[in-house]
Design a protein around this motif. Structure first.
Motif, mmCIF file in Angstrom:
data_model
loop_
_atom_site.group_PDB
_atom_site.id
_atom_site.type_symbol
_atom_site.label_atom_id
_atom_site.label_comp_id
_atom_site.label_asym_id
_atom_site.label_seq_id
_atom_site.Cartn_x
_atom_site.Cartn_y
_atom_site.Cartn_z
ATOM 1 N N ASP A 64 0.909 -1.278 -0.012
ATOM 2 C CA ASP A 64 -0.114 0.009 -0.111
ATOM 3 C C ASP A 64 1.118 1.489 -0.004
ATOM 4 O OD1 ASP A 64 -2.264 -1.763 0.447
ATOM 5 O OD2 ASP A 64 -1.852 -1.736 2.597
ATOM 6 N N GLU A 65 1.871 1.119 0.904
ATOM 7 C CA GLU A 65 2.885 2.224 0.772
ATOM 8 C C GLU A 65 3.592 2.759 -0.600
ATOM 9 O OE1 GLU A 65 6.343 4.139 3.600
ATOM 10 O OE2 GLU A 65 6.029 1.815 3.709
ATOM 11 N N GLY A 66 4.229 1.349 -0.824
ATOM 12 C CA GLY A 66 4.688 1.597 -2.463
ATOM 13 C C GLY A 66 3.753 2.101 -3.671
ATOM 14 N N VAL A 67 2.665 1.606 -3.407
ATOM 15 C CA VAL A 67 1.635 2.024 -4.465
ATOM 16 C C VAL A 67 1.047 3.221 -4.252
ATOM 17 C CG1 VAL A 67 -0.721 1.622 -5.646
ATOM 18 C CG2 VAL A 67 1.086 -0.301 -5.256
ATOM 19 N N GLY A 68 0.791 3.564 -3.123
ATOM 20 C CA GLY A 68 0.049 4.697 -2.597
ATOM 21 C C GLY A 68 0.922 6.075 -2.746
ATOM 22 N N PHE A 69 2.189 6.006 -2.644
ATOM 23 C CA PHE A 69 3.074 7.088 -2.441
ATOM 24 C C PHE A 69 4.246 7.021 -4.127
ATOM 25 C CE2 PHE A 69 2.379 6.878 1.909
ATOM 26 C CZ PHE A 69 2.301 8.117 2.322
ATOM 27 N N ASN A 70 3.647 6.217 -4.886
ATOM 28 C CA ASN A 70 4.378 5.940 -6.236
ATOM 29 C C ASN A 70 5.852 5.945 -6.005
ATOM 30 O OD1 ASN A 70 2.164 6.326 -8.172
ATOM 31 N ND2 ASN A 70 2.089 8.355 -7.453
ATOM 32 N N LEU A 71 6.166 5.014 -5.094
ATOM 33 C CA LEU A 71 7.566 4.615 -4.870
ATOM 34 C C LEU A 71 8.026 3.514 -5.929
ATOM 35 C CD1 LEU A 71 7.468 3.836 -1.159
ATOM 36 C CD2 LEU A 71 7.925 6.182 -2.258
ATOM 37 N N GLU A 72 9.287 3.371 -6.057
ATOM 38 C CA GLU A 72 10.033 2.445 -7.029
ATOM 39 C C GLU A 72 10.035 1.023 -6.659
ATOM 40 O OE1 GLU A 72 10.738 3.269 -10.178
ATOM 41 O OE2 GLU A 72 9.766 5.277 -9.528
ATOM 42 N N SER A 73 9.564 0.620 -5.555
ATOM 43 C CA SER A 73 9.678 -0.681 -4.879
ATOM 44 C C SER A 73 8.591 -1.012 -4.021
ATOM 45 C CB SER A 73 11.117 -0.763 -4.379
ATOM 46 O OG SER A 73 10.855 -2.088 -3.539
ATOM 47 N N CYS A 74 8.095 -2.212 -3.808
ATOM 48 C CA CYS A 74 6.947 -2.620 -2.769
ATOM 49 C C CYS A 74 7.862 -2.939 -1.608
ATOM 50 C CB CYS A 74 6.232 -3.966 -3.401
ATOM 51 S SG CYS A 74 7.259 -5.299 -3.473
ATOM 52 N N GLY A 75 9.139 -2.919 -1.412
ATOM 53 C CA GLY A 75 9.768 -2.915 -0.169
ATOM 54 C C GLY A 75 9.714 -4.722 0.176
ATOM 55 N N CYS A 76 9.511 -5.444 -0.848
ATOM 56 C CA CYS A 76 9.736 -7.003 -0.720
ATOM 57 C C CYS A 76 11.049 -7.246 -0.812
ATOM 58 C CB CYS A 76 8.823 -7.553 -1.796
ATOM 59 S SG CYS A 76 7.151 -7.227 -1.893
ATOM 60 N N HIS A 77 11.378 -8.091 0.131
ATOM 61 C CA HIS A 77 13.121 -8.359 0.249
ATOM 62 C C HIS A 77 13.384 -9.750 -0.346
ATOM 63 C CE1 HIS A 77 13.368 -5.012 2.597
ATOM 64 N NE2 HIS A 77 12.749 -5.425 3.839
ATOM 65 N N TYR A 78 12.967 -9.936 -1.843
ATOM 66 C CA TYR A 78 13.384 -11.019 -2.532
ATOM 67 C C TYR A 78 14.877 -10.968 -2.888
ATOM 68 C CZ TYR A 78 8.456 -11.816 -2.801
ATOM 69 O OH TYR A 78 7.100 -12.136 -2.259
ATOM 70 N N VAL A 79 15.566 -12.112 -3.029
ATOM 71 C CA VAL A 79 17.038 -12.138 -3.427
ATOM 72 C C VAL A 79 17.139 -12.955 -4.738
ATOM 73 C CG1 VAL A 79 17.805 -12.054 -1.092
ATOM 74 C CG2 VAL A 79 17.175 -14.396 -1.781
ATOM 75 N N LYS A 80 16.427 -14.001 -4.995
ATOM 76 C CA LYS A 80 16.338 -14.746 -6.335
ATOM 77 C C LYS A 80 16.097 -14.176 -7.400
ATOM 78 C CE LYS A 80 15.656 -19.123 -3.781
ATOM 79 N NZ LYS A 80 14.755 -20.422 -3.805
ATOM 80 N N PRO A 81 16.751 -13.974 -8.406
ATOM 81 C CA PRO A 81 16.452 -13.106 -9.700
ATOM 82 C C PRO A 81 14.987 -13.469 -10.072
ATOM 83 C CG PRO A 81 18.665 -14.188 -9.908
ATOM 84 C CD PRO A 81 18.069 -14.818 -8.813
ATOM 85 N N PHE A 82 14.428 -14.512 -10.298
ATOM 86 C CA PHE A 82 13.192 -14.718 -10.776
ATOM 87 C C PHE A 82 12.136 -14.181 -9.730
ATOM 88 C CE2 PHE A 82 9.255 -17.101 -11.020
ATOM 89 C CZ PHE A 82 8.868 -17.234 -12.145
#
Length: 250
Positions: A65-83
């Motif tokens: 909600d924060e990423g979308v609402g504030f038009n950020l460049e990321s959802c803040g998800c901490h994924y590490v694998k390229p896929f």
């Protein structure tokens, strides 16, 4: 006895949220709360948000909600694998593009936490952890890790009951007298059960109990909708399997 219905991580899955709404409204609760992440990974972020607004339940800000609402460049998800990173970015940018400005305005006004007391017990509702919206309190976190949020810990949350989502896997553990309750996910479970889920928190004379309610819904409808919207078929398989799906071979 006080009974609360608490749900999180709808992730734009309208069929799942519609059934959870019906389930909650068919019972009697003293309060209903949403812990955020309304959009992402499925095709109907605005309509899900409309449904939450219609329920008039207190809602907190999830990382999505924060990423979308504030038009950020990321959802803040901490994924590490390229896929996983690729899929996360695909979902996030699609959701940001397909969420209306009026809905983004509403998201920006959501609080990061909700606090209240029941029978003298302090309840904290958050999305990820008491410290950070994006922090994952996985079910296999050690007691030592969770202890930092208990009285005297370096990140003391000043709460007797901490309820959160974000990991999409429900659990209830007690560490140093503090109850840690994960609500699971409405729209994108990761525990191998494709049904929608929400948590019932019951408090009576100092006793605390939780129940994970699983609700069947039309999974195929959600899958067909997201694929028709141009989202990856992998997201559909994720819903069908309750998160137990391997990344495509490269």
């Amino acid at each position: 006895m006080t009974k609360l219905a608490i749900f999180s991580d709808i992730h734009a899955n309208l069929p799942a949220m519609s059934e959870v709404k019906a389930s909650i409204e068919s019972a009697r609760f003293d309060g209903v709360y949403c812990l955020g992440d309304l959009g992402g990974y499925a095709s109907e972020p605005d309509r899900v948000q409309d449904l939450i607004m219609e329920m008039r339940c207190p809602t907190i800000l999830g990382n999505y909600d924060e990423g979308v609402g504030f038009n950020l460049e990321s959802c803040g998800c901490h994924y590490v694998k390229p896929f996983d990173i690729e899929m996360s970015n695909t979902s996030f940018f699609w959701t940001r593009e397909h969420t209306s400005e009026s809905h983004k305005t509403w998201l920006r006004e959501l609080p990061r936490e909700i606090r209240f007391e029941v029978d003298g017990l302090r309840v904290l509702l958050c999305h990820g952890s008491p410290r950070d919206t994006t922090e994952y309190l996985f079910e296999n976190r050690s007691d030592g890790y969770l202890k930092q949020f208990t009285p005297g810990g370096v990140a003391d949350a000043h709460a007797d009951i901490i309820v959160f989502g974000h990991t999409h896997v429900p659990f209830h553990r007690t560490v140093s007298g503090v109850h840690f309750v994960n609500t699971g996910s409405v729209g994108r479970p990761k525990d191998g059960d494709p049904r929608a889920g929400y948590c019932v928190l019951s408090i009576h004379e100092g006793e605390i109990a939780t129940e994970q309610v699983r609700v069947p819904y039309d999974v195929e409808s959600a899958c067909q909708s997201l694929v028709a919207a141009g989202l990856p078929g992998y997201f559909a398989e994720y819903l069908r399997t309750g998160g137990i799906v391997a990344a495509p071979a490269t």
